[in-house]
Design an enzyme around this catalytic site. Structure first.
Site, short mmCIF file in Angstrom:
data_model
loop_
_atom_site.label_atom_id
_atom_site.label_comp_id
_atom_site.label_asym_id
_atom_site.label_seq_id
_atom_site.Cartn_x
_atom_site.Cartn_y
_atom_site.Cartn_z
N ASP A 151 -60.83 -5.34 50.29
CA ASP A 151 -59.41 -5.05 50.20
C ASP A 151 -59.11 -4.64 48.76
O ASP A 151 -59.26 -5.45 47.83
CB ASP A 151 -58.59 -6.28 50.60
CG ASP A 151 -57.09 -5.99 50.69
OD1 ASP A 151 -56.62 -5.08 49.98
OD2 ASP A 151 -56.39 -6.70 51.44
N ARG B 88 -45.50 -14.46 38.89
CA ARG B 88 -46.49 -13.40 38.77
C ARG B 88 -45.88 -12.20 38.04
O ARG B 88 -44.76 -11.79 38.34
CB ARG B 88 -46.95 -13.00 40.18
CG ARG B 88 -48.16 -12.11 40.23
CD ARG B 88 -48.60 -11.91 41.67
NE ARG B 88 -47.63 -11.12 42.44
CZ ARG B 88 -47.93 -10.43 43.54
NH1 ARG B 88 -49.17 -10.44 44.00
NH2 ARG B 88 -47.01 -9.75 44.18
N TYR C 62 -48.34 1.62 48.05
CA TYR C 62 -47.03 1.40 47.44
C TYR C 62 -47.06 0.52 46.20
O TYR C 62 -46.00 0.26 45.61
CB TYR C 62 -46.05 0.82 48.46
CG TYR C 62 -46.50 -0.43 49.18
CD1 TYR C 62 -46.43 -1.67 48.57
CD2 TYR C 62 -46.98 -0.36 50.47
CE1 TYR C 62 -46.84 -2.81 49.24
CE2 TYR C 62 -47.39 -1.49 51.15
CZ TYR C 62 -47.32 -2.72 50.53
OH TYR C 62 -47.74 -3.84 51.19
N LYS C 63 -48.23 0.08 45.77
CA LYS C 63 -48.30 -0.73 44.55
C LYS C 63 -48.56 0.19 43.36
O LYS C 63 -47.70 0.95 42.94
CB LYS C 63 -49.36 -1.81 44.71
CG LYS C 63 -49.10 -2.78 45.86
CD LYS C 63 -50.16 -3.86 45.94
CE LYS C 63 -50.06 -4.68 47.21
NZ LYS C 63 -48.78 -5.41 47.35
N PHE D 155 -55.39 -12.87 50.93
CA PHE D 155 -54.05 -12.43 51.29
C PHE D 155 -53.82 -12.69 52.78
O PHE D 155 -54.68 -12.38 53.61
CB PHE D 155 -53.85 -10.95 50.97
CG PHE D 155 -52.41 -10.53 51.10
CD1 PHE D 155 -51.49 -10.92 50.14
CD2 PHE D 155 -51.98 -9.80 52.19
CE1 PHE D 155 -50.14 -10.58 50.27
CE2 PHE D 155 -50.64 -9.46 52.32
CZ PHE D 155 -49.72 -9.85 51.36
#
Length: 407
Positions: free
Chosen positions: A192, A366, A217-218, A121
């Site tokens: 991560d 995705r 927040y996911k 990422f």
């Protein structure tokens, strides 16, 4: 079994009613931003009107604001296999990556390499590069191909930075095996967990890594820009002098000393004043998730993604989609990605029809599966809409090709 039969047998189905989901929308992007828990608005209103509006500054003590980073951190610890006092909820994932990497470097001052994989990422890689620049040539940010990562861990490597579930493909790394390899080479490791926490079972205690980071927040449904979290193994906590030595990480913040003295334990990794409103929203999402059994969540996730891949097979054969995620369910997180040369326009056309996924450059569409509120019927309906978009050529319109700021 049909999607309807699978949903009828789903023990997690009642959780769907605990979220605010727009009508006529199939939301398959909870891996990027989780849906709104129904209790969040009331909790935020309480924090604003009562705690802030009436309690004012007294609420740091009376409403437990000052304890929120540790309290919520301990709750997140239960979701990722960590112990009490090993996780703190604070700052952003990017800032916590910086803290973890600089902390890891301080544990091996004779080594100079931060190692990661190409395609990790971007914020992780950018933080590596920023630390290298800050080090004035004393630190090297080294990237290798994903398949070469394990063999690249040599005696020059101070710390390995790796994502457990890859943001683009959903590939799951072997946490225990790679952690063991890093430790055998005398390196530390930072994981991560941004696409892991709340998506797949995580066992930090069993795998034994040194540091981990993740966002709120996911899958944890803490809201846009929710505070992130930082895990520091207990064995390292009092050995590391934080590079970001902010006042909330001081042993006695309200002594207002001129000299920094780090707090004992994971609290020393706090920096500035905690984001109280953000933490209030995050705690609702975490509390909700703690009501679910993680093994059941994982089983449903694999069922959802398996059904999606099955239904997508004709579109792969006839419309040029290529599976970019692992075929083996054990190697796949809670998302499925496909490559397509017209992926951006296709996703825009899907979103216009109420099926929300996202696009990742250069060609990845995705789809995230969040078992607390995604149903098998959602999956079947989403693929049917995608089939219609492809069969009619509906994606091939100028407005779908125009790039938005956020993809």
């Amino acid at each position: 079994m049909t999607p309807e039969a699978l949903d009828a047998a789903d023990v997690l189905a009642p959780f769907r009613q605990r979220f605010t989901l727009p009508a006529e929308t199939i939301y398959l992007d909870g891996n990027s931003l989780g849906a709104l828990p129904r209790d969040t608005a009331a909790r935020m209103a309480e924090a604003v009107r009562s705690e802030w509006g009436e309690g004012l500054i007294r609420s740091w003590n009376d409403a437990g604001w000052v304890d929120a980073p540790g309290r919520i951190g301990d709750k997140i610890a239960r979701l990722i296999g960590a112990g009490p006092g090993e996780v703190i909820a604070c700052d952003s994932t990017s800032v916590n990556v910086f803290k973890a990497l600089t902390g890891a470097l301080s544990l091996a001052p004779e080594r100079r390499v931060i190692l990661s994989e190409r395609g990790n990422f971007p914020t992780d890689v950018y933080m590596m590069q920023g630390i290298a620049a800050l080090g004035g040539g004393q630190v090297e940010a080294r990237l290798v191909e994903p398949g070469a990562l394990e063999d690249a861990i040599d005696q020059t490597v101070a710390v390995v930075l790796v994502t457990q579930v890859h943001y683009k493909t959903g590939r799951v790394r072997d946490m225990a095996g790679l952690t063991r390899r890093a430790h055998e080479a005398g390196a530390t490791i930072v994981w991560d967990l941004s696409h892991s926490a709340g998506a797949i079972p995580v066992d930090l205690a069993g795998a034994g890594p040194d540091f981990a980071v993740g966002c709120g927040y996911k899958y944890l449904n803490g809201g846009p820009g929710a505070p992130a979290f930082l895990y520091v193994a207990r064995r390292h906590q009092n050995r590391v002098m934080p590079a970001l030595s902010g006042w909330f990480g001081h042993a006695d913040p309200f002594a207002f000393d001129d000299t920094y003295r780090p707090a004992e334990g994971v609290g020393r990794f706090l920096v500035g004043t905690p984001s109280v409103l953000g933490l209030a929203a995050l705690e609702v999402g975490v509390d909700l998730f703690l009501e679910a059994d993680m093994a059941t969540v994982r089983a449903k996730s694999l069922s959802l993604s398996g059904l999606f891949i099955e239904r997508m097979a004709p579109l792969c054969a006839g419309h040029g989609f290529r599976l970019a995620s692992p075929e083996n369910p054990a190697e796949r997180g809670s998302q499925v990605s496909y490559s397509h040369p017209e992926g951006y326009a296709i996703m825009r056309a899907l979103i216009a029809r109420g099926v929300i996924g996202d696009f990742r450059a250069p060609d990845i569409v995705r789809f995230g599966f969040t078992p607390l509120y995604t149903s098998h019927a959602d999956v079947a309906a989403a693929v049917a809409v995608l089939a219609e978009v492809m069969e009619t050529g509906a994606w091939d319109r100028p407005e779908y090709r125009s790039r938005a700021a956020v993809t």
